[in-house]
Design an enzyme around this catalytic site. Structure first.
Site, PDB file in Angstrom:
ATOM      1  CB  SER A 175      42.608  48.627  16.522  1.00 17.66           C
ATOM      2  OG  SER A 175      43.741  48.064  16.459  1.00 17.66           O
ATOM      3  CD  GLU A 179      42.102   8.381  73.106  1.00 17.48           C
ATOM      4  OE1 GLU A 179      42.408   9.771  72.772  1.00 17.48           O
ATOM      5  OE2 GLU A 179      41.962   7.569  72.337  1.00 17.48           O
ATOM      6  N   GLY A 209      30.202  10.869  57.979  1.00 15.81           N
ATOM      7  CA  GLY A 209      30.333  11.986  59.229  1.00 15.81           C
ATOM      8  C   GLY A 209      29.811  13.316  58.458  1.00 15.81           C
ATOM      9  CG  HIS A 254      47.527  44.004  22.052  1.00 10.00           C
ATOM     10  ND1 HIS A 254      49.001  44.032  22.089  1.00 10.00           N
ATOM     11  CD2 HIS A 254      46.953  44.446  20.950  1.00 10.00           C
ATOM     12  CE1 HIS A 254      49.275  44.466  20.622  1.00 10.00           C
ATOM     13  NE2 HIS A 254      48.407  44.859  19.859  1.00 10.00           N
ATOM     14  CB  ALA A 272      40.759  50.707  13.056  1.00 12.30           C
ATOM     15  CE  LYS A 315      35.149  15.315  56.934  1.00 14.29           C
ATOM     16  NZ  LYS A 315      35.940  15.045  58.136  1.00 14.29           N
ATOM     17  CG  ASN A 353      29.676  35.646  22.548  1.00 13.27           C
ATOM     18  OD1 ASN A 353      29.652  36.588  22.895  1.00 13.27           O
ATOM     19  ND2 ASN A 353      29.851  34.421  23.103  1.00 13.27           N
ATOM     20  CG  ASN A 356      47.005  40.697  13.384  1.00 13.79           C
ATOM     21  OD1 ASN A 356      47.987  40.327  14.099  1.00 13.79           O
ATOM     22  ND2 ASN A 356      46.407  41.703  13.491  1.00 13.79           N
TER      23      ASN A 356
END
EC number: 2.7.7.23
Length: 430
Positions: free
Chosen positions: A378, A149, A11, A336, A396, A22, A359, A350
């Site tokens: 950080s 029908e 179909g 985080h 950091a 579909k 990268n 860590n």
């Protein structure tokens, strides 16, 4: 008795309003046709798919995913319709189960029930509370008498709540006898498989109904139908894994695709999305985290973390707003606001907030390798390719552009300059 399965997938699917065929629209991570073939293979090793519209695209996908599937191209120009779809098939078995390519919720355990019924035709029937708009299946003495029908039904027939679900089991000799006798004397000028019911009844063949669950036999003809079918399948998937011991907080907000696997004790919080061939083992996935085609073992992920494909995370903590892509982390803490891509990071390390593995240089991706017991401060940028040996401290705000040896400190900062009373001079204040 052996039997064949025929899947009607010729179909056009115009109501989907999409250039994609579909049957290739996905439900829970896999195309509709994949779900149907997967269930059909559980009950038969003789499966034929009938194709016409965008046949090569559908065939290419199926051949990539499955072995041993046969294909027949419908002669749609001369024989359109469901009846025309079966005209050019050679049936190698004595019974033929006919399925629709847009019914992805059908399950093998239900299809097995068709085979157990001794009849020339087994017709699937759904009992609907409101059958308005559907043709009615008239049953007497456990035999299908006829299908009428709605526009042709009388008052008594309109009171019937049984409708045709569109799946049939035929005996081979019956199809061979009546397929050539089908005509296209109707408004659509198509050959209808349902016309065989009347022909078979006229010649004394037995036609038995089988009542089937509506939520398995609902067809998908629109994006709305697609969404409803996915809701049903999501419920099945989540119900299965909760029965296996997975904890799900507010499961109605969780999305799990069909290829996802769990091992051991796992917990999913609200809003979690798990996609592709993902394995979660003895881990806790916190709220609104996304994991795609990755392996998570003995780890805590999130909240609001994103684990992208080809990542392996083991005995690690990945916190909020951390994105990991194509990386291996073993015994790592990244609490985080970090991006870790194309990286290998070893135990005891860590990762401080704001750490970025740089990268990609605009042309190619490069690796970042971090050893054991490394402290990354950080706001650190790691310019790949780069290797950090064990026991390294990165201060950091450092931009790392070359390898760092074991036990070293890496620091790169612009000296802090303090200009006294600058605020007052700048704003013109005393």
């Amino acid at each position: 008795m052996s039997f064949s399965v025929v899947i009607l997938a010729a179909g056009q699917g115009t109501r989907m309003k999409s250039s994609l065929p579909k049957v290739l629209h996905t439900i829970c991570g896999r195309p509709m046709i994949w779900h149907i073939i997967k269930e059909a293979q559980k009950i038969s090793d003789d499966i034929t798919v009938i194709l016409y519209h965008q046949a090569e695209i559908i065939k290419e996908y199926i051949q990539k995913e499955f072995d041993g599937i046969r294909f027949v191209l419908q002669d749609h120009k001369n024989y359109p319709g469901t009846g025309g779809a079966l005209r050019n098939i050679y049936f190698s078995n004595e019974k033929i189960l006919v399925l629709n390519g847009d019914m992805p919720l059908i399950q093998a355990k239900t299809l097995k029930n068709f085979i157990s019924i001794d009849a020339d035709i087994v017709l699937s029937v759904i009992r609907m509370e409101d059958p308005c708009g559907y043709g009615r299946v008239i049953i007497k003495n456990d035999e299908v008498e006829y299908i009428v029908e709605q526009k042709d039904a009388n008052e008594e027939e309109l009171a019937v709540c049984n409708v045709n679900a569109g799946v049939y089991l035929f005996k081979k000799n019956l199809l061979e006898q009546f397929l050539p006798k089908l005509t296209n004397d109707n408004a659509q000028k198509e050959y209808y498989l349902t016309d065989i019911i009347a022909l078979a009844k006229q010649h004394g063949f037995s036609i038995k109904p089988i009542f089937v669950p509506k939520n398995e036999f609902q067809g998908v003809n629109s994006k709305y139908d697609l969404a409803n079918a996915e809701i049903v399948m999501q419920d099945r998937i989540k119900r299965h894994w909760m029965q296996q011991g997975v904890i799900m907080r507010l499961p109605q907000t969780i999305y799990i695709e069909v290829d996802v696997q769990f091992q051991g004790e796992c917990e999913l919080e609200n809003g979690v999305v798990l996609r592709g061939k993902t394995l979660i083992e003895n881990s806790h996935i916190k709220a609104h985290s996304v994991v795609e085609n990755s392996t998570i073992r003995y780890s805590t992920i999130g909240p609001f973390a994103r684990i992208r494909p080809q990542s392996m995370i083991q005995e690690s903590h990945i916190g909020n707003f951390v994105e990991v892509k194509k990386s291996s982390l073993n015994g790592v803490k990244a609490g985080h606001l970090s991006y870790l891509g194309d990286a290998t990071i070893d135990e005891g390390t860590n990762i401080g907030a704001g750490t970025i593995t740089c990268n990609y240089d605009g042309k190619a991706k490069y690796q970042t390798i971090i050893g054991k017991n490394v402290f990354v401060g950080s706001d650190t940028q790691l310019i790949a390719p780069v290797k950090i040996e064990d026991d390294v401290l990165i201060a950091a705000g450092t931009t790392v552009t070359k390898d760092i040896p074991k036990g070293a400190l890496a620091i790169s900062r612009t000296p802090l300059k303090i200009v006294k009373d600058f605020y007052y001079k700048f704003f013109g204040k005393n």
